[in-house]
Scaffold this active site. Structure first.
Site, PDB file in Angstrom:
ATOM      1  NE  ARG A  56      31.978  32.821 -30.154  1.00  0.00           N
ATOM      2  CZ  ARG A  56      32.613  33.613 -31.019  1.00  0.00           C
ATOM      3  NH1 ARG A  56      32.217  34.887 -31.148  1.00  0.00           N
ATOM      4  NH2 ARG A  56      33.614  33.163 -31.747  1.00  0.00           N
TER       5      ARG A  56
ATOM      6  CG  HIS B 217      27.334  26.692 -30.114  1.00  0.00           C
ATOM      7  ND1 HIS B 217      27.689  27.982 -29.788  1.00  0.00           N
ATOM      8  CD2 HIS B 217      28.366  26.202 -30.851  1.00  0.00           C
ATOM      9  CE1 HIS B 217      28.877  28.256 -30.290  1.00  0.00           C
ATOM     10  NE2 HIS B 217      29.311  27.196 -30.952  1.00  0.00           N
TER      11      HIS B 217
ATOM     12  NE  ARG C 295      29.302  30.494 -32.987  1.00  0.00           N
ATOM     13  CZ  ARG C 295      29.989  31.534 -33.433  1.00  0.00           C
ATOM     14  NH1 ARG C 295      29.341  32.599 -33.867  1.00  0.00           N
ATOM     15  NH2 ARG C 295      31.301  31.527 -33.463  1.00  0.00           N
TER      16      ARG C 295
ATOM     17  CG  HIS D  84      35.050  31.435 -36.115  1.00  0.00           C
ATOM     18  ND1 HIS D  84      34.100  31.057 -37.046  1.00  0.00           N
ATOM     19  CD2 HIS D  84      34.602  30.963 -34.931  1.00  0.00           C
ATOM     20  CE1 HIS D  84      33.135  30.380 -36.445  1.00  0.00           C
ATOM     21  NE2 HIS D  84      33.423  30.317 -35.165  1.00  0.00           N
TER      22      HIS D  84
ATOM     23  CE1 TYR E  27      29.913  27.133 -35.955  1.00  0.00           C
ATOM     24  CE2 TYR E  27      32.298  27.070 -36.025  1.00  0.00           C
ATOM     25  CZ  TYR E  27      31.137  27.296 -35.327  1.00  0.00           C
ATOM     26  OH  TYR E  27      31.193  27.692 -34.018  1.00  0.00           O
TER      27      TYR E  27
END
Length: 312
Positions: free
Chosen positions: A171, A277, A280, A303, A312
Protein backbone atom coordinates in the site's frame (compact mmCIF):
# COMPACT_ATOMS: atom_id res chain seq x y z
CA UNK A 1 -41.57 10.10 34.82
CA UNK A 2 -44.40 11.47 32.73
CA UNK A 3 -45.93 9.77 29.71
CA UNK A 4 -44.80 11.07 26.29
CA UNK A 5 -48.30 12.49 25.64
CA UNK A 6 -51.80 12.70 27.09
CA UNK A 7 -54.53 10.15 26.31
CA UNK A 8 -58.09 10.64 25.11
CA UNK A 9 -59.49 8.13 27.64
CA UNK A 10 -58.51 6.55 30.92
CA UNK A 11 -58.64 3.16 29.18
CA UNK A 12 -56.02 4.29 26.63
CA UNK A 13 -53.81 5.56 29.46
CA UNK A 14 -54.10 2.27 31.33
CA UNK A 15 -53.21 0.27 28.20
CA UNK A 16 -50.05 2.38 27.82
CA UNK A 17 -49.24 2.00 31.52
CA UNK A 18 -49.73 -1.77 31.38
CA UNK A 19 -47.25 -1.91 28.47
CA UNK A 20 -44.69 0.10 30.38
CA UNK A 21 -45.15 -2.06 33.47
CA UNK A 22 -44.65 -5.20 31.38
CA UNK A 23 -41.45 -3.79 29.87
CA UNK A 24 -40.20 -2.85 33.33
CA UNK A 25 -40.82 -6.37 34.60
CA UNK A 26 -38.96 -7.86 31.61
CA UNK A 27 -36.09 -5.38 32.02
CA UNK A 28 -36.46 -3.88 28.54
CA UNK A 29 -38.12 -0.54 29.35
CA UNK A 30 -36.23 2.56 28.18
CA UNK A 31 -36.92 6.06 29.46
CA UNK A 32 -38.28 8.03 26.45
CA UNK A 33 -36.41 11.11 27.69
CA UNK A 34 -33.08 9.44 26.94
CA UNK A 35 -33.92 9.17 23.26
CA UNK A 36 -34.34 12.95 23.02
CA UNK A 37 -30.59 13.28 22.53
CA UNK A 38 -29.96 14.38 18.95
CA UNK A 39 -27.93 12.28 16.56
CA UNK A 40 -25.47 15.19 16.20
CA UNK A 41 -24.77 15.34 19.95
CA UNK A 42 -24.65 11.57 20.37
CA UNK A 43 -22.29 11.11 17.40
CA UNK A 44 -19.79 13.41 19.12
CA UNK A 45 -19.78 11.08 22.13
CA UNK A 46 -19.59 8.05 19.83
CA UNK A 47 -16.50 9.42 18.09
CA UNK A 48 -14.84 10.60 21.29
CA UNK A 49 -15.27 7.36 23.20
CA UNK A 50 -14.00 5.00 20.47
CA UNK A 51 -10.64 3.72 21.77
CA UNK A 52 -7.77 2.88 19.45
CA UNK A 53 -9.31 4.40 16.31
CA UNK A 54 -6.54 5.33 13.87
CA UNK A 55 -6.24 9.02 13.10
CA UNK A 56 -6.79 8.53 9.37
CA UNK A 57 -9.87 6.35 10.03
CA UNK A 58 -11.24 8.85 12.55
CA UNK A 59 -10.88 11.60 9.97
CA UNK A 60 -12.73 9.52 7.35
CA UNK A 61 -15.58 8.75 9.77
CA UNK A 62 -15.90 12.40 10.78
CA UNK A 63 -16.00 13.41 7.13
CA UNK A 64 -18.86 10.98 6.47
CA UNK A 65 -20.75 12.41 9.43
CA UNK A 66 -20.16 16.05 8.54
CA UNK A 67 -20.80 15.78 4.80
CA UNK A 68 -23.42 13.06 4.44
CA UNK A 69 -25.15 12.01 7.68
CA UNK A 70 -25.58 14.97 10.01
CA UNK A 71 -26.87 17.51 7.43
CA UNK A 72 -29.91 15.26 6.87
CA UNK A 73 -30.43 13.55 10.24
CA UNK A 74 -28.22 15.33 12.78
CA UNK A 75 -30.89 17.51 14.38
CA UNK A 76 -33.37 14.67 14.85
CA UNK A 77 -33.56 12.98 18.23
CA UNK A 78 -32.39 9.37 18.34
CA UNK A 79 -35.89 8.18 19.25
CA UNK A 80 -37.56 10.11 16.43
CA UNK A 81 -35.47 8.70 13.57
CA UNK A 82 -37.63 6.20 11.70
CA UNK A 83 -36.84 3.57 9.03
CA UNK A 84 -38.57 5.83 6.49
CA UNK A 85 -36.27 8.71 7.50
CA UNK A 86 -33.27 6.48 6.88
CA UNK A 87 -34.60 5.37 3.47
CA UNK A 88 -35.37 8.97 2.48
CA UNK A 89 -31.76 9.89 3.34
CA UNK A 90 -30.05 6.85 1.85
CA UNK A 91 -31.86 6.43 -1.48
CA UNK A 92 -30.87 9.71 -3.19
CA UNK A 93 -27.33 9.49 -1.78
CA UNK A 94 -26.90 5.95 -3.13
CA UNK A 95 -28.08 7.08 -6.58
CA UNK A 96 -25.48 9.86 -6.71
CA UNK A 97 -22.58 8.26 -4.85
CA UNK A 98 -23.18 4.52 -4.24
CA UNK A 99 -19.81 3.75 -2.62
CA UNK A 100 -19.97 6.75 -0.29
CA UNK A 101 -23.59 5.92 0.57
CA UNK A 102 -22.60 2.39 1.66
CA UNK A 103 -19.80 3.75 3.85
CA UNK A 104 -22.10 6.37 5.41
CA UNK A 105 -24.82 3.76 5.96
CA UNK A 106 -22.41 1.51 7.86
CA UNK A 107 -21.41 4.39 10.12
CA UNK A 108 -25.01 5.35 10.85
CA UNK A 109 -25.90 1.71 11.53
CA UNK A 110 -22.96 1.41 13.94
CA UNK A 111 -23.97 4.60 15.79
CA UNK A 112 -27.56 3.46 16.21
CA UNK A 113 -26.51 -0.02 17.35
CA UNK A 114 -24.37 1.66 20.00
CA UNK A 115 -27.34 3.78 21.05
CA UNK A 116 -29.33 0.56 21.53
CA UNK A 117 -26.48 -0.93 23.59
CA UNK A 118 -26.39 2.28 25.65
CA UNK A 119 -30.14 1.80 26.28
CA UNK A 120 -31.06 5.14 24.72
CA UNK A 121 -33.42 3.58 22.18
CA UNK A 122 -35.16 0.21 22.06
CA UNK A 123 -34.17 -0.76 18.51
CA UNK A 124 -32.27 0.65 15.56
CA UNK A 125 -34.19 2.15 12.62
CA UNK A 126 -31.28 1.38 10.27
CA UNK A 127 -32.00 -1.86 8.45
CA UNK A 128 -32.08 -1.52 4.66
CA UNK A 129 -31.17 -4.85 3.11
CA UNK A 130 -27.93 -4.70 1.13
CA UNK A 131 -27.30 -1.00 1.85
CA UNK A 132 -24.02 -1.66 3.68
CA UNK A 133 -22.43 -3.42 0.70
CA UNK A 134 -20.32 -1.30 -1.61
CA UNK A 135 -20.85 -1.91 -5.32
CA UNK A 136 -17.62 -3.38 -6.64
CA UNK A 137 -16.53 -2.13 -10.02
CA UNK A 138 -13.64 -4.01 -11.59
CA UNK A 139 -10.46 -1.97 -11.29
CA UNK A 140 -8.08 -1.72 -14.25
CA UNK A 141 -4.78 -3.57 -14.23
CA UNK A 142 -1.68 -3.24 -16.40
CA UNK A 143 0.42 -5.88 -18.09
CA UNK A 144 4.07 -6.45 -17.24
CA UNK A 145 4.96 -4.93 -20.62
CA UNK A 146 2.99 -1.81 -19.73
CA UNK A 147 4.76 -1.78 -16.38
CA UNK A 148 8.11 -1.65 -18.17
CA UNK A 149 6.84 1.28 -20.25
CA UNK A 150 5.56 3.03 -17.13
CA UNK A 151 8.97 2.72 -15.47
CA UNK A 152 10.63 4.12 -18.57
CA UNK A 153 8.27 7.10 -18.58
CA UNK A 154 8.62 7.80 -14.85
CA UNK A 155 11.33 9.99 -13.28
CA UNK A 156 14.28 7.97 -11.99
CA UNK A 157 13.50 8.69 -8.33
CA UNK A 158 9.94 7.40 -8.72
CA UNK A 159 10.78 4.06 -10.36
CA UNK A 160 11.67 2.21 -7.16
CA UNK A 161 8.37 3.30 -5.61
CA UNK A 162 6.45 1.92 -8.57
CA UNK A 163 8.40 -1.36 -8.46
CA UNK A 164 7.45 -1.95 -4.81
CA UNK A 165 3.83 -0.93 -5.48
CA UNK A 166 3.45 -3.44 -8.31
CA UNK A 167 5.85 -6.31 -7.65
CA UNK A 168 5.42 -6.41 -3.84
CA UNK A 169 1.81 -5.12 -3.80
CA UNK A 170 2.44 -2.78 -0.88
CA UNK A 171 0.00 0.00 0.00
CA UNK A 172 1.06 3.61 -0.47
CA UNK A 173 1.51 4.21 3.27
CA UNK A 174 3.52 0.99 3.61
CA UNK A 175 5.87 2.04 0.82
CA UNK A 176 6.37 5.51 2.28
CA UNK A 177 7.32 3.93 5.61
CA UNK A 178 10.05 1.63 4.26
CA UNK A 179 13.58 2.04 5.63
CA UNK A 180 16.85 0.57 4.40
CA UNK A 181 16.69 -2.16 7.05
CA UNK A 182 13.35 -3.32 5.57
CA UNK A 183 14.79 -4.09 2.11
CA UNK A 184 17.05 -7.15 1.86
CA UNK A 185 17.99 -7.37 -1.80
CA UNK A 186 20.50 -10.15 -1.23
CA UNK A 187 17.85 -12.44 0.21
CA UNK A 188 15.13 -10.88 -1.95
CA UNK A 189 12.65 -9.73 0.71
CA UNK A 190 10.82 -6.53 1.66
CA UNK A 191 9.31 -6.18 5.15
CA UNK A 192 6.48 -3.91 6.27
CA UNK A 193 7.71 -2.29 9.46
CA UNK A 194 5.95 1.04 9.88
CA UNK A 195 3.51 2.89 7.66
CA UNK A 196 3.26 6.58 6.79
CA UNK A 197 -0.30 7.25 5.62
CA UNK A 198 -1.39 10.82 4.93
CA UNK A 199 -4.66 12.20 6.28
CA UNK A 200 -7.19 14.08 4.16
CA UNK A 201 -5.78 17.33 5.55
CA UNK A 202 -2.28 16.39 4.33
CA UNK A 203 -0.84 15.44 7.72
CA UNK A 204 1.56 12.49 7.72
CA UNK A 205 0.92 9.85 10.39
CA UNK A 206 3.66 7.41 11.40
CA UNK A 207 2.24 4.19 12.83
CA UNK A 208 2.33 0.41 12.65
CA UNK A 209 0.79 -1.68 9.83
CA UNK A 210 -2.90 -1.34 9.05
CA UNK A 211 -3.69 -4.68 10.73
CA UNK A 212 -2.00 -7.81 12.05
CA UNK A 213 -2.20 -9.19 8.51
CA UNK A 214 -0.31 -6.12 7.34
CA UNK A 215 2.81 -7.22 9.23
CA UNK A 216 4.50 -9.28 6.54
CA UNK A 217 7.76 -10.14 4.82
CA UNK A 218 7.24 -10.41 1.07
CA UNK A 219 9.50 -11.95 -1.56
CA UNK A 220 10.69 -9.47 -4.18
CA UNK A 221 10.33 -10.97 -7.69
CA UNK A 222 13.65 -11.18 -9.59
CA UNK A 223 12.42 -8.74 -12.27
CA UNK A 224 12.32 -5.96 -9.66
CA UNK A 225 15.75 -6.56 -8.09
CA UNK A 226 17.92 -4.63 -10.61
CA UNK A 227 15.76 -1.51 -10.47
CA UNK A 228 15.56 -1.58 -6.68
CA UNK A 229 19.30 -2.13 -6.40
CA UNK A 230 19.89 0.98 -8.50
CA UNK A 231 17.43 2.95 -6.37
CA UNK A 232 19.01 1.83 -3.08
CA UNK A 233 22.52 2.68 -4.33
CA UNK A 234 21.52 6.05 -5.77
CA UNK A 235 18.87 7.56 -3.51
CA UNK A 236 18.94 5.86 -0.08
CA UNK A 237 21.14 6.78 2.86
CA UNK A 238 23.49 4.19 4.33
CA UNK A 239 21.95 4.04 7.81
CA UNK A 240 19.50 1.22 8.64
CA UNK A 241 16.87 3.81 9.55
CA UNK A 242 17.27 5.79 6.29
CA UNK A 243 13.97 6.17 4.45
CA UNK A 244 13.93 4.28 1.15
CA UNK A 245 11.75 6.83 -0.65
CA UNK A 246 12.37 10.54 -0.25
CA UNK A 247 11.82 13.69 -2.27
CA UNK A 248 14.42 15.58 -4.23
CA UNK A 249 15.61 17.28 -1.03
CA UNK A 250 16.24 13.95 0.70
CA UNK A 251 13.30 14.48 3.04
CA UNK A 252 9.92 12.72 2.98
CA UNK A 253 8.33 12.26 -0.43
CA UNK A 254 5.49 14.82 -0.75
CA UNK A 255 2.29 13.03 -1.77
CA UNK A 256 1.36 15.80 -4.19
CA UNK A 257 4.70 15.45 -5.99
CA UNK A 258 4.32 11.67 -6.03
CA UNK A 259 0.93 11.82 -7.73
CA UNK A 260 1.91 14.59 -10.11
CA UNK A 261 4.85 12.56 -11.42
CA UNK A 262 2.85 9.33 -11.57
CA UNK A 263 0.04 11.08 -13.45
CA UNK A 264 2.49 12.25 -16.10
CA UNK A 265 3.94 8.73 -16.50
CA UNK A 266 0.56 6.95 -16.78
CA UNK A 267 -0.62 9.41 -19.41
CA UNK A 268 2.61 8.87 -21.33
CA UNK A 269 1.78 5.16 -21.75
CA UNK A 270 -1.87 5.83 -22.60
CA UNK A 271 -3.35 4.54 -19.31
CA UNK A 272 -4.64 7.69 -17.54
CA UNK A 273 -7.30 5.69 -15.66
CA UNK A 274 -4.77 3.56 -13.76
CA UNK A 275 -4.15 4.63 -10.15
CA UNK A 276 -1.22 3.91 -7.87
CA UNK A 277 -3.41 1.45 -5.99
CA UNK A 278 -4.15 -0.32 -9.27
CA UNK A 279 -0.46 -1.26 -9.45
CA UNK A 280 -1.06 -3.24 -6.26
CA UNK A 281 -4.03 -4.93 -7.94
CA UNK A 282 -1.88 -5.65 -10.97
CA UNK A 283 0.91 -7.26 -8.95
CA UNK A 284 -1.48 -9.57 -7.13
CA UNK A 285 -3.09 -10.49 -10.45
CA UNK A 286 0.34 -11.36 -11.87
CA UNK A 287 1.05 -13.53 -8.82
CA UNK A 288 -2.30 -15.30 -9.20
CA UNK A 289 -1.66 -15.93 -12.89
CA UNK A 290 1.73 -17.37 -11.96
CA UNK A 291 0.04 -19.94 -9.71
CA UNK A 292 -0.06 -18.33 -6.24
CA UNK A 293 -2.71 -19.83 -3.97
CA UNK A 294 -5.44 -17.81 -2.27
CA UNK A 295 -3.61 -18.04 1.06
CA UNK A 296 -0.38 -16.84 -0.57
CA UNK A 297 -2.15 -13.91 -2.20
CA UNK A 298 -3.85 -13.07 1.09
CA UNK A 299 -0.48 -12.97 2.87
CA UNK A 300 1.23 -11.08 0.07
CA UNK A 301 -1.44 -8.38 -0.02
CA UNK A 302 -1.70 -8.11 3.76
CA UNK A 303 -5.39 -9.06 3.69
CA UNK A 304 -7.35 -10.56 6.57
CA UNK A 305 -9.84 -12.56 4.49
CA UNK A 306 -10.20 -14.24 1.13
CA UNK A 307 -13.19 -12.10 0.12
CA UNK A 308 -10.87 -9.14 -0.30
CA UNK A 309 -8.38 -11.24 -2.26
CA UNK A 310 -11.17 -12.30 -4.62
CA UNK A 311 -11.59 -8.67 -5.72
CA UNK A 312 -8.05 -8.79 -7.10
Amino acid sequence: ITAPHTFPTTEDANVWLDGVSSDLNRGIWIDPALGKLTLRVYSETWMRDWPGLAETTREQYQSLLDLHILPALGDKSLASITPSDVRAWFTPLSERHPVTAAKAYRRLAHIMRTAVADELILKSPVHIEGAASEPQSERPTITMEEMDALLEAAPERLRGFLLIAAYCSFRRGEIRGLRRKDIDLKAGFATVGETRPVTMSGKEVVKGPKSKAGERKVAIPPDAIPGLTHHMDTFVGQFPESLVFTGDDGERYPVRTLYKRFDKARKAIGRPEVTLHDLRHSGLSWAGQAGATGAELMYRGGHSDLKTVARY
